[in-house]
Design a protein around this motif. Structure first.
Motif: not given
Length: 135
Positions: A3-12, A35-47, A55-60
């Motif tokens: 299982t992988q985890i993807f934490v979604n955080l809003p940023v200004k 321009e709306n998002a990026t995927c930060m790698i905390v632990s390769e393949g896991h976190i 504005t993009f976060f609000k669409t979810f």
């Protein structure tokens, strides 16, 4: 497949957030970056942490975005390999513009400290002495 985890955080400000986390040593997956998002790698393949402009976060979600500087919405806790790594990550975060909302805590078997990122999200860093958690 693990299982992988993807934490979604809003940023200004996505660029400022990327610069902040880059200063802490994190990398980003260009495949999930625009321009709306990026995927930060905390632990390769896991976190992974998806940093999404507000504005993009609000669409979810139909709910309003919490002001993380005024209220705690979540505590993100990450394990570290040593007490020194905990202290170094906090030092880097403060140098990059973050702040420390609490003092470090040494409970003997566990050492923790943390920081707030530029948007007020709290990141707790923890080192557990070997054998402190049953395997």
């Amino acid at each position: 497949m693990a299982t992988q985890i993807f934490v979604n955080l809003p940023v200004k400000d996505l660029k400022k957030s990327v610069d902040f986390f880059t200063a802490l040593g994190y990398t980003f997956n260009p495949q999930f970056t625009d321009e709306n998002a990026t995927c930060m790698i905390v632990s390769e393949g896991h976190i992974h942490v998806m940093l999404l402009v507000e504005t993009f976060f609000k669409t979810f979600t139909p709910k309003p975005i919490a002001d993380a500087k005024a209220a705690t919405e979540v505590l993100i806790a990450l394990s570290c390999e040593s007490r020194a790594q905990v202290d170094e990550m906090v030092r880097k975060a403060v140098a990059a513009g973050g702040r420390t909302p609490t003092q470090p805590q040494d409970l003997g078997f566990m050492y923790q400290h943390g920081y707030e990122d530029l948007d007020g999200h709290i990141w707790e860093l923890v080192y557990m002495e070997p054998g402190a958690i049953p395997g």
